[in-house]
Design a protein around this motif. Sequence first.
Motif, PDB file in Angstrom:
ATOM      1  N   ARG A  37       0.831  -1.225   0.097  1.00 52.77           N
ATOM      2  CA  ARG A  37       0.080   0.081   0.115  1.00 52.77           C
ATOM      3  C   ARG A  37       1.014   1.314  -0.010  1.00 52.77           C
ATOM      4  O   ARG A  37       2.130   1.038   0.556  1.00 52.77           O
ATOM      5  CB  ARG A  37      -0.739  -0.144   1.301  1.00 52.77           C
ATOM      6  CG  ARG A  37      -1.760   1.113   1.418  1.00 52.77           C
ATOM      7  CD  ARG A  37      -2.965   0.897   2.504  1.00 52.77           C
ATOM      8  NE  ARG A  37      -1.998   0.210   3.787  1.00 52.77           N
ATOM      9  CZ  ARG A  37      -2.275   1.012   5.046  1.00 52.77           C
ATOM     10  NH1 ARG A  37      -3.007   1.917   5.079  1.00 52.77           N
ATOM     11  NH2 ARG A  37      -1.721   0.175   6.086  1.00 52.77           N
ATOM     12  N   PHE A  39       0.296   5.638   0.590  1.00 59.83           N
ATOM     13  CA  PHE A  39      -0.511   6.714   0.636  1.00 59.83           C
ATOM     14  C   PHE A  39       0.433   7.881   0.811  1.00 59.83           C
ATOM     15  O   PHE A  39       1.659   7.790   1.124  1.00 59.83           O
ATOM     16  CB  PHE A  39      -1.765   6.562   1.718  1.00 59.83           C
ATOM     17  CG  PHE A  39      -1.171   6.185   3.074  1.00 59.83           C
ATOM     18  CD1 PHE A  39      -0.881   4.876   3.377  1.00 59.83           C
ATOM     19  CD2 PHE A  39      -0.972   7.269   3.773  1.00 59.83           C
ATOM     20  CE1 PHE A  39      -0.493   4.679   4.653  1.00 59.83           C
ATOM     21  CE2 PHE A  39      -0.566   6.944   5.001  1.00 59.83           C
ATOM     22  CZ  PHE A  39      -0.388   5.756   5.698  1.00 59.83           C
ATOM     23  N   ILE A  41       0.366  12.025   2.492  1.00 56.73           N
ATOM     24  CA  ILE A  41      -0.351  13.034   3.220  1.00 56.73           C
ATOM     25  C   ILE A  41       0.157  14.304   2.573  1.00 56.73           C
ATOM     26  O   ILE A  41       1.414  14.694   2.760  1.00 56.73           O
ATOM     27  CB  ILE A  41       0.019  12.964   4.725  1.00 56.73           C
ATOM     28  CG1 ILE A  41      -0.694  11.572   5.164  1.00 56.73           C
ATOM     29  CG2 ILE A  41      -0.499  13.913   5.568  1.00 56.73           C
ATOM     30  CD1 ILE A  41      -0.149  11.189   6.348  1.00 56.73           C
ATOM     31  N   ARG A  50      -0.639  14.587  13.151  1.00 60.65           N
ATOM     32  CA  ARG A  50      -1.448  13.290  12.687  1.00 60.65           C
ATOM     33  C   ARG A  50      -0.710  11.975  13.058  1.00 60.65           C
ATOM     34  O   ARG A  50       0.228  12.235  14.089  1.00 60.65           O
ATOM     35  CB  ARG A  50      -0.848  13.452  10.868  1.00 60.65           C
ATOM     36  CG  ARG A  50      -1.612  14.755  10.329  1.00 60.65           C
ATOM     37  CD  ARG A  50      -1.799  14.380   8.867  1.00 60.65           C
ATOM     38  NE  ARG A  50      -2.870  13.355   8.562  1.00 60.65           N
ATOM     39  CZ  ARG A  50      -3.855  13.262   7.788  1.00 60.65           C
ATOM     40  NH1 ARG A  50      -4.152  14.522   7.140  1.00 60.65           N
ATOM     41  NH2 ARG A  50      -4.499  12.117   7.838  1.00 60.65           N
ATOM     42  N   GLY A  51      -1.014  10.997  12.586  1.00 59.58           N
ATOM     43  CA  GLY A  51      -0.526   9.638  13.015  1.00 59.58           C
ATOM     44  C   GLY A  51      -1.241   9.581  14.405  1.00 59.58           C
ATOM     45  O   GLY A  51      -2.350   9.250  14.369  1.00 59.58           O
ATOM     46  N   HIS A  53      -0.839   7.129  16.552  1.00 59.69           N
ATOM     47  CA  HIS A  53      -1.238   5.416  16.576  1.00 59.69           C
ATOM     48  C   HIS A  53      -0.367   4.569  16.502  1.00 59.69           C
ATOM     49  O   HIS A  53       0.860   5.126  16.152  1.00 59.69           O
ATOM     50  CB  HIS A  53      -2.435   5.361  15.355  1.00 59.69           C
ATOM     51  CG  HIS A  53      -2.052   5.860  14.018  1.00 59.69           C
ATOM     52  ND1 HIS A  53      -0.956   5.570  13.339  1.00 59.69           N
ATOM     53  CD2 HIS A  53      -2.757   6.653  13.406  1.00 59.69           C
ATOM     54  CE1 HIS A  53      -0.959   6.126  12.258  1.00 59.69           C
ATOM     55  NE2 HIS A  53      -1.922   6.864  12.242  1.00 59.69           N
ATOM     56  N   MET A 101       3.309  12.689  13.385  1.00 60.81           N
ATOM     57  CA  MET A 101       3.760  13.279  12.502  1.00 60.81           C
ATOM     58  C   MET A 101       3.269  14.640  12.713  1.00 60.81           C
ATOM     59  O   MET A 101       2.159  15.030  13.030  1.00 60.81           O
ATOM     60  CB  MET A 101       3.330  12.880  10.966  1.00 60.81           C
ATOM     61  CG  MET A 101       4.202  11.238  10.778  1.00 60.81           C
ATOM     62  SD  MET A 101       2.897  10.277  11.341  1.00 60.81           S
ATOM     63  CE  MET A 101       1.583  10.001   9.979  1.00 60.81           C
ATOM     64  N   TYR A 118      -5.021  -1.650   3.927  1.00 61.05           N
ATOM     65  CA  TYR A 118      -5.645  -1.025   5.017  1.00 61.05           C
ATOM     66  C   TYR A 118      -6.609  -1.916   5.645  1.00 61.05           C
ATOM     67  O   TYR A 118      -7.608  -2.440   5.323  1.00 61.05           O
ATOM     68  CB  TYR A 118      -6.327   0.367   4.351  1.00 61.05           C
ATOM     69  CG  TYR A 118      -6.785   1.038   5.601  1.00 61.05           C
ATOM     70  CD1 TYR A 118      -5.910   1.601   6.625  1.00 61.05           C
ATOM     71  CD2 TYR A 118      -8.327   1.109   5.928  1.00 61.05           C
ATOM     72  CE1 TYR A 118      -6.365   2.389   7.693  1.00 61.05           C
ATOM     73  CE2 TYR A 118      -8.772   1.701   7.203  1.00 61.05           C
ATOM     74  CZ  TYR A 118      -7.821   2.503   7.933  1.00 61.05           C
ATOM     75  OH  TYR A 118      -8.292   3.119   8.931  1.00 61.05           O
ATOM     76  N   TYR A 123      -5.123  -0.503  14.094  1.00 61.38           N
ATOM     77  CA  TYR A 123      -4.741   0.748  14.592  1.00 61.38           C
ATOM     78  C   TYR A 123      -5.013   0.623  16.163  1.00 61.38           C
ATOM     79  O   TYR A 123      -5.979   0.146  16.431  1.00 61.38           O
ATOM     80  CB  TYR A 123      -5.216   1.694  13.768  1.00 61.38           C
ATOM     81  CG  TYR A 123      -4.721   2.104  12.442  1.00 61.38           C
ATOM     82  CD1 TYR A 123      -4.837   1.101  11.155  1.00 61.38           C
ATOM     83  CD2 TYR A 123      -4.091   3.247  12.354  1.00 61.38           C
ATOM     84  CE1 TYR A 123      -4.478   1.376  10.386  1.00 61.38           C
ATOM     85  CE2 TYR A 123      -3.484   3.621  10.921  1.00 61.38           C
ATOM     86  CZ  TYR A 123      -3.500   2.537  10.028  1.00 61.38           C
ATOM     87  OH  TYR A 123      -3.152   3.143   8.724  1.00 61.38           O
ATOM     88  N   ARG A 125      -5.208   3.637  18.581  1.00 63.30           N
ATOM     89  CA  ARG A 125      -5.258   5.077  18.476  1.00 63.30           C
ATOM     90  C   ARG A 125      -5.446   5.593  20.122  1.00 63.30           C
ATOM     91  O   ARG A 125      -5.505   6.854  20.070  1.00 63.30           O
ATOM     92  CB  ARG A 125      -6.476   5.416  17.708  1.00 63.30           C
ATOM     93  CG  ARG A 125      -6.393   5.194  16.169  1.00 63.30           C
ATOM     94  CD  ARG A 125      -7.482   5.607  15.476  1.00 63.30           C
ATOM     95  NE  ARG A 125      -7.407   5.185  13.983  1.00 63.30           N
ATOM     96  CZ  ARG A 125      -6.615   5.876  13.308  1.00 63.30           C
ATOM     97  NH1 ARG A 125      -6.078   7.189  13.450  1.00 63.30           N
ATOM     98  NH2 ARG A 125      -6.632   5.567  11.859  1.00 63.30           N
TER      99      ARG A 125
HETATM  100  P1  TYD Z   1      -5.526   8.313   9.534  1.00 65.05           P
HETATM  101  O1  TYD Z   1      -5.016   7.037   9.756  1.00 65.05           O
HETATM  102  O2  TYD Z   1      -6.232   8.924  10.539  1.00 65.05           O
HETATM  103  O3  TYD Z   1      -4.529   9.095   8.965  1.00 65.05           O
HETATM  104  P2  TYD Z   1      -3.132   9.772   9.391  1.00 65.05           P
HETATM  105  O4  TYD Z   1      -2.257   8.234  10.335  1.00 65.05           O
HETATM  106  O5  TYD Z   1      -2.265   9.624   8.314  1.00 65.05           O
HETATM  107  O6  TYD Z   1      -3.133  10.805  10.261  1.00 65.05           O
HETATM  108  O7  TYD Z   1      -6.533   8.056   8.488  1.00 65.05           O
HETATM  109  C1  TYD Z   1      -7.438   9.204   7.939  1.00 65.05           C
HETATM  110  C2  TYD Z   1      -8.687   8.664   7.476  1.00 65.05           C
HETATM  111  O8  TYD Z   1      -8.423   7.702   6.098  1.00 65.05           O
HETATM  112  C3  TYD Z   1      -9.375   7.503   8.395  1.00 65.05           C
HETATM  113  O9  TYD Z   1     -10.678   7.633   8.335  1.00 65.05           O
HETATM  114  C4  TYD Z   1      -8.762   6.112   7.804  1.00 65.05           C
HETATM  115  C5  TYD Z   1      -8.678   6.322   6.179  1.00 65.05           C
HETATM  116  N1  TYD Z   1      -7.728   5.570   5.669  1.00 65.05           N
HETATM  117  C6  TYD Z   1      -8.003   4.387   4.845  1.00 65.05           C
HETATM  118  O10 TYD Z   1      -8.821   4.309   4.617  1.00 65.05           O
HETATM  119  N2  TYD Z   1      -6.874   3.981   4.282  1.00 65.05           N
HETATM  120  C7  TYD Z   1      -5.492   4.194   4.701  1.00 65.05           C
HETATM  121  O11 TYD Z   1      -4.681   3.468   3.856  1.00 65.05           O
HETATM  122  C8  TYD Z   1      -5.266   5.065   5.304  1.00 65.05           C
HETATM  123  C9  TYD Z   1      -3.721   5.319   5.860  1.00 65.05           C
HETATM  124  C10 TYD Z   1      -6.428   5.910   6.031  1.00 65.05           C
END
Ligand code: TYD
Length: 136
Positions: A37, A39, A41, A50-51, A53, A101, A118, A123, A125
């Motif tokens: 995967r 992604f 930001i 952010r993060g 978790h 982050m 995902y 997770y 949190r």
């Molecule tokens: P989140 O984990 O809060 O982002 P970060 O860790 O970057 O702060 O994710 C934000 C939203 O996106 C949350 O509703 C879950 C969704 N998401 C997915 O659907 N797939 C993914 O791979 C990720 C990282 C997040």
Amino acid sequence: MSLKERCPVIEFKDLGDERGKLVVIEGNESIPFAIQRVFYIYGSDSTVVRGQHANRESEFVLINVAGQSKVRITDGHEEFVVELNRPMMGVYIPKMVWKDMYDFSSDSVLLVLASTHYDGSEYIRDFDKYIEEING
Ligand code: TYD
């Protein structure tokens, strides 16, 4: 092994030439897992954290392909901060390590490579719950 040793900063090879830079990241070669995967930001700013978790199953590599940000990494015992500010560097985050982050520059694009698809249920949190889980 110290937390820093468990979460190494990785320097990627620069295959650039006079035409510009080129960085290649291959799963199980330049990083310690197969990539399932990707992604990224962006559009976060210096007020955002952010993060926040830890993941029971996923491993990650974080790379600021543009701009900069900071990652605070902790396992509840040790803590350190990595400043991601070059497209040629990343930091490896293994399973069950907490990360935040923050301090995103306005041009920050934080690329994340992950070892899993995902699954929100892996997770953690809540920091107190995380500490409970790592202490068994
Ligand atoms: P989140 O984990 O809060 O982002 P970060 O860790 O970057 O702060 O994710 C934000 C939203 O996106 C949350 O509703 C879950 C969704 N998401 C997915 O659907 N797939 C993914 O791979 C990720 C990282 C997040």
